[in-house]
Motif scaffolding. Structure first.
Motif, PDB file in Angstrom:
ATOM      1  N   THR A   1      49.205  42.829 -73.834  1.00  0.00           N
ATOM      2  CA  THR A   1      48.154  42.305 -73.561  1.00  0.00           C
ATOM      3  C   THR A   1      48.156  40.802 -74.515  1.00  0.00           C
ATOM      4  O   THR A   1      49.051  40.694 -75.214  1.00  0.00           O
ATOM      5  N   GLY A   2      46.851  40.115 -74.119  1.00  0.00           N
ATOM      6  CA  GLY A   2      46.909  38.823 -74.925  1.00  0.00           C
ATOM      7  C   GLY A   2      46.218  39.269 -76.372  1.00  0.00           C
ATOM      8  O   GLY A   2      46.428  40.323 -76.782  1.00  0.00           O
ATOM      9  N   PRO A   3      45.872  38.136 -77.035  1.00  0.00           N
ATOM     10  CA  PRO A   3      45.540  38.308 -78.318  1.00  0.00           C
ATOM     11  C   PRO A   3      44.100  38.841 -78.339  1.00  0.00           C
ATOM     12  O   PRO A   3      43.536  39.434 -79.396  1.00  0.00           O
ATOM     13  N   TYR A   4      43.293  38.609 -77.256  1.00  0.00           N
ATOM     14  CA  TYR A   4      41.782  38.874 -77.446  1.00  0.00           C
ATOM     15  C   TYR A   4      41.323  40.494 -77.288  1.00  0.00           C
ATOM     16  O   TYR A   4      41.991  41.122 -76.598  1.00  0.00           O
ATOM     17  N   ALA A   5      40.177  40.677 -78.062  1.00  0.00           N
ATOM     18  CA  ALA A   5      39.443  41.817 -77.950  1.00  0.00           C
ATOM     19  C   ALA A   5      38.238  41.840 -77.451  1.00  0.00           C
ATOM     20  O   ALA A   5      37.470  40.639 -77.374  1.00  0.00           O
ATOM     21  N   PRO A   6      37.748  42.909 -76.942  1.00  0.00           N
ATOM     22  CA  PRO A   6      36.461  42.866 -76.284  1.00  0.00           C
ATOM     23  C   PRO A   6      35.434  42.390 -77.468  1.00  0.00           C
ATOM     24  O   PRO A   6      35.503  42.861 -78.598  1.00  0.00           O
ATOM     25  N   LEU A   7      34.458  41.841 -77.061  1.00  0.00           N
ATOM     26  CA  LEU A   7      33.328  41.463 -78.413  1.00  0.00           C
ATOM     27  C   LEU A   7      33.206  42.598 -79.157  1.00  0.00           C
ATOM     28  O   LEU A   7      32.464  42.545 -80.275  1.00  0.00           O
TER      29      LEU A   7
ATOM     30  N   LEU B   1      45.436  41.175 -82.262  1.00  0.00           N
ATOM     31  CA  LEU B   1      45.759  39.993 -82.348  1.00  0.00           C
ATOM     32  C   LEU B   1      46.644  39.615 -83.169  1.00  0.00           C
ATOM     33  O   LEU B   1      47.905  38.847 -82.922  1.00  0.00           O
TER      34      LEU B   1
ATOM     35  N   PHE C   1      49.816  40.736 -81.332  1.00  0.00           N
ATOM     36  CA  PHE C   1      50.224  39.639 -80.562  1.00  0.00           C
ATOM     37  C   PHE C   1      50.778  38.347 -81.143  1.00  0.00           C
ATOM     38  O   PHE C   1      52.100  37.665 -80.704  1.00  0.00           O
TER      39      PHE C   1
ATOM     40  N   ASN D   1      34.185  36.295 -74.579  1.00  0.00           N
ATOM     41  CA  ASN D   1      35.179  37.265 -74.292  1.00  0.00           C
ATOM     42  C   ASN D   1      34.383  38.458 -73.807  1.00  0.00           C
ATOM     43  O   ASN D   1      34.912  39.431 -73.050  1.00  0.00           O
ATOM     44  N   ASP D   2      33.115  38.696 -74.337  1.00  0.00           N
ATOM     45  CA  ASP D   2      32.285  39.643 -73.702  1.00  0.00           C
ATOM     46  C   ASP D   2      33.269  41.191 -73.760  1.00  0.00           C
ATOM     47  O   ASP D   2      33.780  41.333 -74.887  1.00  0.00           O
ATOM     48  N   ASN D   3      32.948  41.772 -72.871  1.00  0.00           N
ATOM     49  CA  ASN D   3      33.789  43.135 -72.633  1.00  0.00           C
ATOM     50  C   ASN D   3      35.127  43.099 -72.005  1.00  0.00           C
ATOM     51  O   ASN D   3      35.683  44.088 -71.762  1.00  0.00           O
TER      52      ASN D   3
ATOM     53  N   PRO E   1      37.958  40.565 -72.138  1.00  0.00           N
ATOM     54  CA  PRO E   1      38.388  39.463 -72.598  1.00  0.00           C
ATOM     55  C   PRO E   1      39.683  39.162 -71.780  1.00  0.00           C
ATOM     56  O   PRO E   1      40.194  39.852 -71.234  1.00  0.00           O
ATOM     57  N   PRO E   2      39.800  37.669 -71.903  1.00  0.00           N
ATOM     58  CA  PRO E   2      41.113  37.283 -70.863  1.00  0.00           C
ATOM     59  C   PRO E   2      42.270  37.642 -71.876  1.00  0.00           C
ATOM     60  O   PRO E   2      42.195  38.106 -72.985  1.00  0.00           O
ATOM     61  N   ASP E   3      43.338  37.295 -71.281  1.00  0.00           N
ATOM     62  CA  ASP E   3      44.547  37.557 -71.883  1.00  0.00           C
ATOM     63  C   ASP E   3      45.018  36.186 -72.504  1.00  0.00           C
ATOM     64  O   ASP E   3      46.291  36.125 -73.338  1.00  0.00           O
TER      65      ASP E   3
ATOM     66  N   ASN F   1      39.690  34.781 -81.129  1.00  0.00           N
ATOM     67  CA  ASN F   1      39.701  36.059 -80.600  1.00  0.00           C
ATOM     68  C   ASN F   1      38.165  36.472 -80.593  1.00  0.00           C
ATOM     69  O   ASN F   1      37.823  37.259 -79.752  1.00  0.00           O
ATOM     70  N   ARG F   2      37.507  36.129 -81.454  1.00  0.00           N
ATOM     71  CA  ARG F   2      36.071  36.621 -81.533  1.00  0.00           C
ATOM     72  C   ARG F   2      35.022  35.885 -80.901  1.00  0.00           C
ATOM     73  O   ARG F   2      34.616  34.911 -81.732  1.00  0.00           O
TER      74      ARG F   2
ATOM     75  N   ARG G   1      46.204  39.213 -67.049  1.00  0.00           N
ATOM     76  CA  ARG G   1      47.144  40.192 -66.725  1.00  0.00           C
ATOM     77  C   ARG G   1      46.787  40.530 -65.125  1.00  0.00           C
ATOM     78  O   ARG G   1      47.633  40.994 -64.346  1.00  0.00           O
TER      79      ARG G   1
ATOM     80  N   ALA H   1      39.999  46.481 -81.470  1.00  0.00           N
ATOM     81  CA  ALA H   1      41.108  46.869 -80.686  1.00  0.00           C
ATOM     82  C   ALA H   1      42.335  46.948 -81.857  1.00  0.00           C
ATOM     83  O   ALA H   1      42.760  46.010 -82.081  1.00  0.00           O
TER      84      ALA H   1
END
Lengths: 538, 192
Positions: free
Chosen positions: B175-181, B97, B100, A390-392, A394-396, A385-386, A456, B185
């Protein structure tokens, strides 16, 4: 609502009523909201016409109900897509290969039939998760260790049948390789058991999985020939201790000697899963630190050696897991050091964690690496996740592209190079580099992994699909393939196994036509289409 | 902020409707079923907004569970069996996350996300809110502002979260699990 192919709404409604008569109305799911639960959360076709969408789902509670459902599906020629927990996300999750299929959700068949810690096996149904099996072993104080995938929310059966992998000793972490006996509902509703399970009242089903004559077990992994309803799992006796230890070697060109030595140790059953790394290279999620090195193409050996020297670090590392009585674990580590010292000048060694097993329950939460101790968890999501990728934005999700390479340094470097080329050709920053290291999921093959993002957003997904396909093409040009993939890429992946005019796939489809004449089980899975749907190919 | 006793005395719908910035016709559309306080909620003690959400719901009598630690252990250890016995709606304010993962796990018990408010917290403290799954509740995000402190308000609004609106499929797997760095979220959600 999506309908099964060639079926009217009225015919489908009648079929659903027949399913309900078998499993009860609570266990047939056909509303849009219910069916949406079975979407592939990581779909590379999310929201597009090509996204694989189920028409309904049905959840039986017993083998007999599975047989009845299969018979109904044959009458209506409704494709069924069996899942156990359906959470193998990067490989399609719970979504069917063919839109309109009815998901055969085996979650209610969640019985742990036996765990034997004298003969070291378990016999389970499809809906049993690794968490369930772990909890059962803990509650019953049984002296066995699981080998689990990461995350651990899947089922031993589903993971094994998808050629899933784990993290302990080689013979256990190949999960299908460590199955012991199957019970299968065939595409025509017959019930068969394999190995000694075919002998009435046999007590040796999980001890002797070959039986006599041809073994057919392999036909039910990554395939569409039947519905597996019970499976034996070989379990490792709980080791007395666990230790990790790390070897590093100084030069770029030492990698081949390191690989050869690791192969020796693995094939001699002396060590558990080796984890390769590079003290100078970027990690899986941070390849950008090496972009400069690759600015003018793939570097020469001389440039790479200079780069390593300039970093004042060793070029490669490998961390071993040792399992067994403390005397043996420590003696093995001594022998490992001697062997590396004999072969690679400058090799260095570092002791890692040491635990007496089993780990007390209260100590488990603080363990840094639960998977290698067979403890199911979902922590990997937090790791992924981190990450800098991912930057700003992030993919799904992600579609994992796993390249199977020979167990040589050259194999790994070649895969890394052609994958980097594929990325760069399509305008993406390279995800692999000269210090990319393999994963040793299988003890006899190396895996070079890249995680291709899914979204998405259809436009971004189109770019990701193009990248995935380019990667598959490039590795195939080097005689390499992948070992599992999302349904969106299964046909392309299988097309690379094309020796002698696709003789293997042709043979598989002859079998399909013979044992599933109506083509009702997972049509299209891993490129195997039944005769009546073969025009779906491509 | 709102006092619970005052709410009960003067009528939950009116008071909270005002708080939530809900138009009168929306309130009318929320049935008595909607004005049901959460009986169980999930929070994540590492986030102050989530703690505030849980503390507020606890003051209303809800049972709360801190999911710090492994979510799989919580699901397979107690939540799944509890929900199989009785599929009571589950409320939560967690990171994206964990929602999700819970959404994937909830298929075990045929439960699904029916409402979610996404809260994206920027590094400078600015908070963006989005709602999905209820057109009736959409105006309420205007009341949330863009600063810290929304966790308590999300709990106070929680008795509006179960509506008789047709279920919006688009709220599932949003959404997927990921958060912006560089952002946090968080999501307030209902799985029912």
């Amino acid at each position: 609502m999506v309908l099964p192919p060639n079926l009217s709404q009225a015919e489908f409604d009648t079929a659903l009523s027949e399913f309900e008569a078998v499993v009860g109305t609570d266990w047939v799911f056909s509303s849009d909201a219910d069916v949406a639960l079975y979407r592939d959360s990581y779909s590379p076709f999310w929201g597009e016409e090509e996204e694989r969408i189920a028409s309904a789902a049905v959840a039986p509670d017993s083998v007999e109900e599975v047989q009845e459902i299969v018979r109904i599906a044959n009458r209506y020629k409704i494709p069924l897509y069996p899942i156990s927990t359906g959470r193998n996300l990067t490989y399609g999750g719970a979504a069917p290969t063919l839109s309109g299929s009815v998901v055969l959700d085996l979650k209610r068949m969640d019985r742990i039939i036996e765990v034997n810690d004298k003969r070291n096996y378990a016999l389970v149904e499809p809906g049993v998760s690794y968490f369930d099996l772990f909890n059962y072993i803990q509650e019953h104080d049984l002296n066995v260790m699981l080998d689990i995938p990461d995350p651990g929310w899947g089922s031993p059966m589903g993971n094994s049948l998808d050629h899933g992998v784990g993290y302990t000793m080689g013979s256990y972490r190949d999960h299908f390789g460590s199955h012991c006996g199957l019970e299968i509902v065939t595409a025509e509703g017959e019930l068969i058991r394999t190995g000694a399970g075919a002998i009435p009242d046999s007590d040796a089903w999980q001890d002797f999985h070959y039986g006599a004559g041809p073994s057919i077990d392999g036909l039910f992994a990554q395939s569409n020939f039947g519905v597996v309803t019970k499976m034996g799992v070989k379990l490792m006796p709980m080791p007395e201790t666990y230790m990790t230890c790390t070897v590093t070697v100084p030069r770029y060109q030492d990698f081949q000697a390191m690989v050869e030595e690791v192969n020796y140790l693995e094939d001699s059953f002396l060590v558990g899963m080796p984890s390769y790394g590079s003290p100078v290279g970027g990690g899986l999620f941070d390849p950008t630190s090496l972009e400069g090195l690759m600015q003018n193409g793939w570097p020469t050996i001389e440039q790479l050696e200079e780069f390593v020297t300039a970093q004042n670090k060793h070029a490669w590392s490998v961390t071993f897991q040792l399992y067994g009585p403390e005397e043996i674990v420590r003696a093995t580590w001594t022998a490992v050091q001697r062997r590396f010292n004999d072969k690679i000048p400058g090799a260095a060694f570092q002791d890692g964690d040491f635990y007496t097993l089993p780990i007390p329950a209260e100590d488990i939460p603080a363990l840094p690496d639960k998977a290698r101790l067979g403890i199911p968890n979902l922590e990997i999501f937090h790791i992924v996740n981190r990450n800098p990728m991912n930057d700003n934005d992030p993919p799904d999700g992600h579609a994992d592209m796993f390249t199977m390479t020979p167990r040589t340094a050259e194999g790994v470097h070649t895969a890394a190079r052609v994958l980097a080329e594929a990325y760069q050709e399509l305008g993406f920053p390279a995800a692999t580099h000269p210090f990319s290291t393999p994963l040793m999921f299988y003890s006899r093959a190396m895996v070079v992994a890249v995680l291709i993002p899914t979204w998405r957003d259809p436009a971004k997904n189109a770019a990701s699909r193009a990248l995935y396909e380019r990667c598959l093409d490039k590795i195939a040009e080097q005689g390499m393939g992948t070992y599992r993939t999302n349904p969106a890429f299964q046909e392309l992946a299988i097309s690379k196994y094309s020796f002698n005019d696709n003789a293997l796939l042709k043979y598989q489809e002859k079998l399909k036509d013979s044992i599933d004449p109506n083509g009702i089980i997972s049509p299209g899975r891993y490129g195997i289409w039944p005769a009546n749907m073969r025009n779906n190919r491509g | 902020m709102i006092d619970r006793r005052t709410t009960l005395k003067f009528g939950a719908a009116g008071m909270l409707g005002s708080l939530a910035n809900l138009p009168a016709q929306s309130l009318g559309a929320i049935s008595s079923k909607a004005r049901r306080l959460p009986s169980q909620a999930i929070f994540d003690g590492q986030y102050s907004e989530s703690r505030a959400f849980a503390e507020t719901l606890e003051s209303y009598g809800a049972t709360t569970i801190d999911l710090r630690g492994d979510l799989g252990k919580l699901w397979y250890g107690q939540l799944r069996s509890r929900l199989l016995e009785e599929r009571k709606p589950l409320f939560g304010l967690t990171n994206r996350l964990d929602l999700f993962c819970l959404e994937e796990l909830a298929r075990d018990v045929d439960m699904k996300v029916s409402l979610r408010f996404d809260h994206l917290i920027h590094q400078n403290g600015f908070v963006e809110h989005q709602v999905a799954g209820s057109s009736l509740l959409r105006p309420s995000i205007e009341h949330l502002g863009h600063k810290a402190g929304f966790g308590k308000t999300m709990a106070e609004l929680s008795e509006f979260y179960l509506t008789d609106e047709p279920q919006e499929v688009s709220v599932q797997k949003l959404t997927g699990p990921y958060a912006p760095l560089n952002k946090t979220a968080l999501v307030t959600w209902v799985i029912s």
